[in-house]
Enzyme design. Structure first.
Site, PDB file in Angstrom:
ATOM      1  N   HIS A 325       0.838  -1.203   0.000  1.00  4.78           N
ATOM      2  CA  HIS A 325       0.000   0.000   0.000  1.00  4.78           C
ATOM      3  C   HIS A 325       0.873   1.252   0.000  1.00  4.78           C
ATOM      4  O   HIS A 325       2.075   1.216   0.308  1.00  4.78           O
ATOM      5  CB  HIS A 325      -0.946   0.012   1.193  1.00  4.78           C
ATOM      6  CG  HIS A 325      -0.283   0.160   2.532  1.00  4.78           C
ATOM      7  ND1 HIS A 325       0.146   1.366   3.041  1.00  4.78           N
ATOM      8  CD2 HIS A 325       0.023  -0.770   3.471  1.00  4.78           C
ATOM      9  CE1 HIS A 325       0.671   1.190   4.234  1.00  4.78           C
ATOM     10  NE2 HIS A 325       0.619  -0.105   4.524  1.00  4.78           N
ATOM     11  N   CYS A 343       3.426  -4.540   6.706  1.00  2.15           N
ATOM     12  CA  CYS A 343       3.070  -4.373   5.295  1.00  2.15           C
ATOM     13  C   CYS A 343       4.291  -4.011   4.459  1.00  2.15           C
ATOM     14  O   CYS A 343       5.360  -3.679   4.984  1.00  2.15           O
ATOM     15  CB  CYS A 343       2.017  -3.277   5.150  1.00  2.15           C
ATOM     16  SG  CYS A 343       0.405  -3.704   5.842  1.00  2.15           S
TER      17      CYS A 343
END
Length: 399
Positions: A325, A343
Site C-alpha cells: 500500500h 506491510c
C-alpha cells in the site's frame, strides 16, 4: 381272334408282391396315417410396470434418477407430481420402455407416481404409488472462488471451496469435486479446515491455463445429516505470470511479468518488533482506499503500537493484514530500513502502479524476513510442501 396279354400274370405278381411288402399279405392290416395335433398359441404376457427406486421407497437420495419401466409392453402415460402438485419433467426412451426424470428430486418431498402401459395384445396395465426423498438435518451451501466476478486470475490463485457448516465426511465431498484444465495440469485438493478445501498444482499454474471447476454437491451427505444445498460450476482463465519478489535485507520490490523484470520499487517491510512473515503471498483483493486498523489483528487502537490510518492503493496479501500500500510517511525509509507494522510500504505512485498492473491471484514472494507465513493465512497455500499438501486430501492421504 382274342388278343392275349402275356404280361398280365407278371403285373399281377407285382401287385401281390407289393401287397406282401405293405403288410396286406398274411392278414396284417395297414397302419393308419398319423395326423399332427393342432398347435396352441402361447399366451401374451401382461405388461408389468416397475419403478427405480421402487414405489414405497423413503429416504431416497434426491439425485437418484427416478425411472418408470415397462416389462412386456410399452408405456403410454407417466405422471410424477410433488406434494404441491408440481409435475416432475421427464421423457420416454425411443422404445417407450423407460421413462426417466429430467430433473433432480427435491429434499424432503413425496412424489406421486402414476403410469399406464399396454401389452402386445392391447391390454392395459396401471401402477401408482409414492417415492419419498431424504430430509436433511440441515443444508450447507458451497462457495467457490474464483467465481463469475473473477474470470481472470493470476498464476498463484488456488481454487477455494468454503462451506457454512462443518464437513465431517470429507471423502464424500472430494469424490464430487472436479477440476479440468486446458492444457492438462496435475493438482490436488487439500483440506485447510472442516469448512475449507483448496485445490492447486505442485507449482504455479502455467500462464493462460483455462480451468473448469465442478462442485457437484447437491444431494451429497457431507456427514452428520448435513447435505449439500446446491452444485456449482465455475470457469476461469489464468492470466500472464506476474510475480513480485522482495528480499527484506535489500528493501527493493522487483516485479516480473512472464519472467521479465518490468518494475522496481523501493520498499520498507515490517520492523523487528512486527516483522513481515517470509513466504509466498497471493493478492487476495484490492481497495482504492482502505482504513488500516490494528484492532483487526488484536492490538487496540489506543494501545501502544495501535493505529487507525487511511491509505491508498491497498492490495491485500494475507488475512493477517499484510498489504502492499501507499505509505508517503515512510518514503524516506523505503529502500533503506524496515519500519512498517508488517506491510510492504511503497510510495503512492508505486502503490498505484502495483494496484493497476497486479491483481487477484498474482504472487509476491518475501524472503529473509520474519517467520514463515502460515499455509492457512489467506491464500498461503504455496507455503506448504507438495507432499504435505497432497496428504491433506481425504482421498490420497500420505501419498
Amino acid at each position: 381272334m382274342p388278343v392275349r396279354h402275356r404280361c398280365a400274370p407278371f403285373a399281377l405278381l407285382l401287385v401281390v408282391l407289393a401287397g406282401c411288402q405293405s403288410g396286406v399279405d398274411g392278414g396284417q392290416a395297414a397302419a393308419p396315417a398319423t395326423t399332427a395335433a393342432p398347435t396352441t398359441a402361447a399366451p401374451v404376457p401382461a405388461a408389468v410396470i416397475s419403478t427405480d427406486p421402487p414405489l414405497g421407497s423413503t429416504g431416497v437420495d434426491p439425485v437418484t434418477p427416478l425411472r418408470v419401466l415397462a416389462g412386456h409392453g410399452t408405456l403410454t402415460a407417466v405422471t410424477v407430481t410433488a406434494e404441491d402438485g408440481t409435475p416432475l419433467p421427464g421423457a420416454l426412451d425411443p422404445a417407450a420402455g423407460t421413462w426417466t426424470a429430467a430433473a433432480d428430486l427435491g429434499y424432503g418431498t413425496t412424489y406421486a407416481v402414476q403410469a399406464t402401459a399396454t401389452d402386445a395384445a392391447g391390454r392395459t396395465s396401471t401402477a401408482s404409488g409414492t417415492v419419498g426423498t431424504v430430509t436433511p438435518r440441515t443444508l450447507t451451501m458451497p462457495t467457490v472462488f474464483p467465481d463469475a466476478d473473477t474470470p481472470v486470475v493470476g498464476v498463484g490463485q488456488p481454487v477455494s471451496i468454503t462451506f457454512d457448516e462443518d464437513v465431517t465426511d470429507r471423502a464424500a465431498v472430494e469424490r464430487r469435486l472436479s477440476v479440468v484444465t486446458t492444457p492438462h495440469v496435475d493438482g490436488s485438493w487439500s483440506w485447510l479446515s472442516d469448512r475449507t478445501v483448496h485445490y492447486r498444482p505442485a507449482a504455479y499454474w502455467p500462464a493462460h491455463t483455462h480451468v473448469v471447476v465442478d462442485a457437484d454437491l447437491y444431494g451429497v451427505d457431507v456427514g452428520d445429516g448435513v447435505h449439500g444445498q446446491a452444485s456449482k460450476h465455475v470457469e476461469f482463465d489464468v492470466g500472464p505470470k506476474k510475480v513480485g519478489a522482495v528480499d527484506a535485507t535489500e528493501h527493493v520490490l522487483r516485479l516480473y511479468v512472464d519472467d521479465q523484470l518490468v518494475q522496481t520499487m523501493p520498499t520498507s517491510l515490517g520492523k523487528p518488533s512486527s516483522p513481515t512473515p517470509s513466504g509466498t503471498y497471493v493478492v487476495m483483493q484490492q481497495s482504492r482506499h482502505y482504513t488500516m486498523d490494528s484492532s483487526t489483528y488484536g492490538v487496540p487502537i489506543d494501545a501502544p503500537g495501535g493505529y487507525r490510518t487511511d491509505v491508498e492503493y491497498a492490495s491485500r496479501l494475507s488475512n493477517s493484514g499484510i498489504f502492499v500500500h501507499a505509505a508517503p510517511w515512510s518514503v524516506g525509509q523505503q529502500g533503506y530500513r524496515n519500519v512498517s507494522h508488517g506491510c510492504l510500504n511503497v510510495s503512492t505512485a508505486d502503490a498505484g502502479w502495483f494496484y493497476e498492473n497486479f491483481g487477484r491471484g498474482d504472487v509476491v514472494e518475501v524472503s529473509n524476513a520474519g517467520p514463515r507465513l502460515a499455509g492457512s493465512d489467506g491464500f498461503g497455500d504455496w507455503n506448504v510442501g507438495w507432499d504435505e499438501w497432497v496428504a491433506g486430501s481425504a482421498l490420497h492421504p500420505g501419498v
